[in-house]
Scaffold this active site. Sequence first.
Site, PDB file in Angstrom:
ATOM      1  N   HIS A 161       0.846  -1.196   0.000  1.00  0.00           N
ATOM      2  CA  HIS A 161       0.000   0.000   0.000  1.00  0.00           C
ATOM      3  C   HIS A 161       0.872   1.232   0.000  1.00  0.00           C
ATOM      4  O   HIS A 161       0.615   2.214  -0.680  1.00  0.00           O
ATOM      5  CB  HIS A 161      -0.835   0.071   1.285  1.00  0.00           C
ATOM      6  CG  HIS A 161      -1.811  -1.033   1.430  1.00  0.00           C
ATOM      7  ND1 HIS A 161      -1.629  -2.074   2.289  1.00  0.00           N
ATOM      8  CD2 HIS A 161      -2.995  -1.232   0.823  1.00  0.00           C
ATOM      9  CE1 HIS A 161      -2.657  -2.883   2.221  1.00  0.00           C
ATOM     10  NE2 HIS A 161      -3.496  -2.409   1.336  1.00  0.00           N
ATOM     11  N   ARG A 193       3.144  -4.916 -14.595  1.00  0.00           N
ATOM     12  CA  ARG A 193       3.191  -5.788 -13.417  1.00  0.00           C
ATOM     13  C   ARG A 193       1.761  -5.882 -12.883  1.00  0.00           C
ATOM     14  O   ARG A 193       1.155  -4.857 -12.583  1.00  0.00           O
ATOM     15  CB  ARG A 193       4.072  -5.180 -12.330  1.00  0.00           C
ATOM     16  CG  ARG A 193       5.555  -5.176 -12.615  1.00  0.00           C
ATOM     17  CD  ARG A 193       6.301  -4.655 -11.386  1.00  0.00           C
ATOM     18  NE  ARG A 193       7.732  -4.838 -11.492  1.00  0.00           N
ATOM     19  CZ  ARG A 193       8.566  -3.886 -11.895  1.00  0.00           C
ATOM     20  NH1 ARG A 193       8.111  -2.697 -12.241  1.00  0.00           N
ATOM     21  NH2 ARG A 193       9.860  -4.121 -11.955  1.00  0.00           N
ATOM     22  N   ARG A 253       2.375  -9.067 -17.713  1.00  0.00           N
ATOM     23  CA  ARG A 253       3.090 -10.161 -17.064  1.00  0.00           C
ATOM     24  C   ARG A 253       2.152 -10.888 -16.121  1.00  0.00           C
ATOM     25  O   ARG A 253       1.440 -10.271 -15.321  1.00  0.00           O
ATOM     26  CB  ARG A 253       4.294  -9.624 -16.272  1.00  0.00           C
ATOM     27  CG  ARG A 253       5.095 -10.742 -15.624  1.00  0.00           C
ATOM     28  CD  ARG A 253       6.363 -10.242 -14.984  1.00  0.00           C
ATOM     29  NE  ARG A 253       6.095  -9.497 -13.771  1.00  0.00           N
ATOM     30  CZ  ARG A 253       7.053  -8.912 -13.036  1.00  0.00           C
ATOM     31  NH1 ARG A 253       8.310  -8.980 -13.431  1.00  0.00           N
ATOM     32  NH2 ARG A 253       6.752  -8.268 -11.951  1.00  0.00           N
ATOM     33  N   GLU A 294      15.300 -13.838 -16.035  1.00  0.00           N
ATOM     34  CA  GLU A 294      15.750 -13.242 -14.777  1.00  0.00           C
ATOM     35  C   GLU A 294      16.402 -14.267 -13.846  1.00  0.00           C
ATOM     36  O   GLU A 294      16.754 -13.960 -12.720  1.00  0.00           O
ATOM     37  CB  GLU A 294      14.591 -12.523 -14.078  1.00  0.00           C
ATOM     38  CG  GLU A 294      13.315 -13.320 -13.963  1.00  0.00           C
ATOM     39  CD  GLU A 294      12.107 -12.513 -13.477  1.00  0.00           C
ATOM     40  OE1 GLU A 294      12.284 -11.381 -13.010  1.00  0.00           O
ATOM     41  OE2 GLU A 294      10.991 -13.039 -13.576  1.00  0.00           O
ATOM     42  N   ASN A 324      16.632  -6.907 -12.491  1.00  0.00           N
ATOM     43  CA  ASN A 324      16.520  -6.759 -11.025  1.00  0.00           C
ATOM     44  C   ASN A 324      16.768  -8.100 -10.343  1.00  0.00           C
ATOM     45  O   ASN A 324      17.511  -8.198  -9.371  1.00  0.00           O
ATOM     46  CB  ASN A 324      15.120  -6.261 -10.630  1.00  0.00           C
ATOM     47  CG  ASN A 324      14.766  -4.971 -11.322  1.00  0.00           C
ATOM     48  OD1 ASN A 324      15.640  -4.298 -11.859  1.00  0.00           O
ATOM     49  ND2 ASN A 324      13.500  -4.626 -11.338  1.00  0.00           N
ATOM     50  N   ASP A 325      16.124  -9.136 -10.878  1.00  0.00           N
ATOM     51  CA  ASP A 325      16.356 -10.466 -10.313  1.00  0.00           C
ATOM     52  C   ASP A 325      17.620 -11.097 -10.877  1.00  0.00           C
ATOM     53  O   ASP A 325      18.365 -11.748 -10.149  1.00  0.00           O
ATOM     54  CB  ASP A 325      15.137 -11.366 -10.580  1.00  0.00           C
ATOM     55  CG  ASP A 325      14.054 -11.134  -9.550  1.00  0.00           C
ATOM     56  OD1 ASP A 325      14.382 -11.096  -8.350  1.00  0.00           O
ATOM     57  OD2 ASP A 325      12.890 -10.964  -9.938  1.00  0.00           O
ATOM     58  N   ARG A 343      18.462  -8.910  -3.250  1.00  0.00           N
ATOM     59  CA  ARG A 343      18.327  -7.521  -3.684  1.00  0.00           C
ATOM     60  C   ARG A 343      17.749  -6.585  -2.631  1.00  0.00           C
ATOM     61  O   ARG A 343      17.742  -5.381  -2.814  1.00  0.00           O
ATOM     62  CB  ARG A 343      17.526  -7.451  -4.995  1.00  0.00           C
ATOM     63  CG  ARG A 343      16.041  -7.636  -4.876  1.00  0.00           C
ATOM     64  CD  ARG A 343      15.439  -7.952  -6.236  1.00  0.00           C
ATOM     65  NE  ARG A 343      14.273  -7.126  -6.531  1.00  0.00           N
ATOM     66  CZ  ARG A 343      13.426  -7.351  -7.518  1.00  0.00           C
ATOM     67  NH1 ARG A 343      13.614  -8.367  -8.343  1.00  0.00           N
ATOM     68  NH2 ARG A 343      12.409  -6.579  -7.726  1.00  0.00           N
ATOM     69  N   CYS A 379      13.458  -5.150 -19.165  1.00  0.00           N
ATOM     70  CA  CYS A 379      12.514  -4.388 -18.347  1.00  0.00           C
ATOM     71  C   CYS A 379      12.981  -4.228 -16.910  1.00  0.00           C
ATOM     72  O   CYS A 379      12.255  -3.699 -16.077  1.00  0.00           O
ATOM     73  CB  CYS A 379      11.131  -5.033 -18.394  1.00  0.00           C
ATOM     74  SG  CYS A 379      11.115  -6.719 -17.777  1.00  0.00           S
TER      75      CYS A 379
HETATM   76  C1  PEP Z   1      13.148  -7.865 -12.816  1.00  0.00           C
HETATM   77  O1  PEP Z   1      13.376  -8.799 -12.044  1.00  0.00           O
HETATM   78  O2  PEP Z   1      14.042  -7.226 -13.402  1.00  0.00           O
HETATM   79  C2  PEP Z   1      11.780  -7.412 -13.044  1.00  0.00           C
HETATM   80  C3  PEP Z   1      11.496  -6.496 -13.942  1.00  0.00           C
HETATM   81  O3  PEP Z   1      10.823  -7.961 -12.251  1.00  0.00           O
HETATM   82  P1  PEP Z   1      10.502  -7.458 -10.766  1.00  0.00           P
HETATM   83  O4  PEP Z   1      11.327  -6.245 -10.483  1.00  0.00           O
HETATM   84  O5  PEP Z   1       9.053  -7.180 -10.745  1.00  0.00           O
HETATM   85  O6  PEP Z   1      10.913  -8.634  -9.953  1.00  0.00           O
HETATM   86 MG    MG Z   2      11.759 -10.057 -11.362  1.00  0.00          MG
END
Ligand code: PEP
Ligand code: MG
Length: 580
Positions: free
Chosen positions: A192, A300, A336, A434, A457-458, A468, A505
């Site tokens: 939230h 997302r 996604r 990822e 990111n992952d 992370r 992404c």
């Molecule tokens: C990622 O992992 O780069 C990604 C875009 O997914 P999220 O950040 O939602 O895990």
């Molecule tokens: Mg991810």
Amino acid sequence: MQILKGTPVSPGIVIGEAFLLDLEEYRMPRRAVEPEQIEQEVARFQTAVDAVVGEITEDVRRLKAAMPEDDLHKIFEGHAAIVNDLVPSVVDSIRKYRFTPEHAVSKRVRTIVKQLTSRDDPSGLAARFVVDFNDVEKRLLRALFGERGGLKGGANGKSVVFAKDLTPSQTIGLDRTKILGFVTEFGGRTSHTAILARAHGIPAVVGIADVTRDVSGGDTVIVDGTKGIVIVEPDGETLKKYRALEKNFISFERRTADEMRSQPSETRDGIAIALLANIERPEEAATARDYGAGGIGLFRTEFLYFDPRNLPTEKEQFEKYRQVLKSMDGRPVTIRALDIGADKEVSGITAQERNPFLGCRGIRLLFERMDLFRTQLRAILRASAFGKVRLMFPMVSTLDEIKQAKAIVADVREELDAEGVSFDPEMPVGIMIEVPSAAIAADILCTEAEFLSIGTNDLVQYVMAVDRVNEKIAPLYQPAHPAVLRLIRSVIDAGARAERPVSMCGEMSGDPLFTALLLGFGLRSFSAVPSALPEVKKVLRSVSIPEARQIAQDALALPDAHQVVEYLTEKTRRIIPELF
Ligand code: PEP
Ligand code: MG
């Protein structure tokens, strides 16, 4: 000086004073009320109730105005109902047991909470109610005790709020004129807190463990809500740099957006590059358009599930997806499939696991929850009749998972067909890259996946074995590490060989530092938060492909992330000096 890394949830840079939100429980006066004071106390309680209901009504009004398409205000309508339900029993115990209103409220709420937590709660519904009851209790006690400290009382216009977590009512109470930004220990992109921060335009970083222990009230702090960085007691040089960035942020962002909006998204030598937006809420599609996005590269869908009491129905989802397609007016929209688990907890759906990042998340969880998966697939397929939809699966690590997921899609298609419901039979089905196994075997996965989107990111966390959201090892979270760069390049190469479109992404895609490098690797599609697109466009319009290839080659020859960052900073500074 201490640099903390968290999850950026609301962009912007602010410098202010740390304000630690007082989480101390209110102390209950247990004295008995004198018999002649009973009615006076009942009246005092009634005044507090009226004040709280008024406050909640105002919150509902503000939320409806800020997010008309959304259901968030329903949480607060529920809170108003809880207050009204509490009234008879609280008044009863003031009269019968001569409790003070404070004690009576607290006792009643504790009793309900106890009942709720003593039950089995597989759906997580009771846990959500506990949050609501605690929130309402705090409001009532605040009204009975009068404002002491707290967000509205203590913040002074220079404050950056630090808290373990913020309840919905605390977050909605954030006043942009008093609060510069906020930082929390808990929460993710779909909390939230994060959702409301964006709606209010307040820079925020979440997920920094123990930050309320590391920061003291009054410390000078820098919050970079775009990069997810919080700097505590910065040294003179850092402060100077961020003061300039803070000053420039809004005007520069606006100037760049204006300057870039009408410019074609192509390199200096005329190669077209897709610039797409990452969004989490349907209304952000309009913002994406405003920033010149050529489509949505990552929608997302987790936000739809943040309230486990109201899991989205097929119809509700379908309408949200259609809303995005309508806003994007024929441009492609990559939706996604639900990607929860690990840091994206949803009570009642995600399980407590020993290693949640290596656990049942993304596609793995969807296979466990076929009910959720099929409902979402039906909604996405139905929406595909109204625009260019692409379906993407998260956290894929094996070829088998893609086959299995596609078989379910085929089954849902048949079901819709039998019902005479229309959908796009050609809707492309692709995957996020990822997980290292997927990246290394991208060529194999291309036999089943129609497109790839690199989720850095992952990917970075798995390649580097660095959680992370763990601040202790944040310096090792290195997107510029040679291993990460090589892997990204190999995925792009694999996609090119298999003639499968490759996009990116993850956050790296929206960081102008990496734009030239990624172009040099052969990436031709970038998806990032809308506000990042103008800067990325500015960089890509300034370089030619041969120059980008040279930059990529030079960067790959460097031995570590620090040198890569230094080299890319130098190159990018020439294009956007305001950023460095
Ligand atoms: C990622 O992992 O780069 C990604 C875009 O997914 P999220 O950040 O939602 O895990
Ligand atoms: Mg991810």
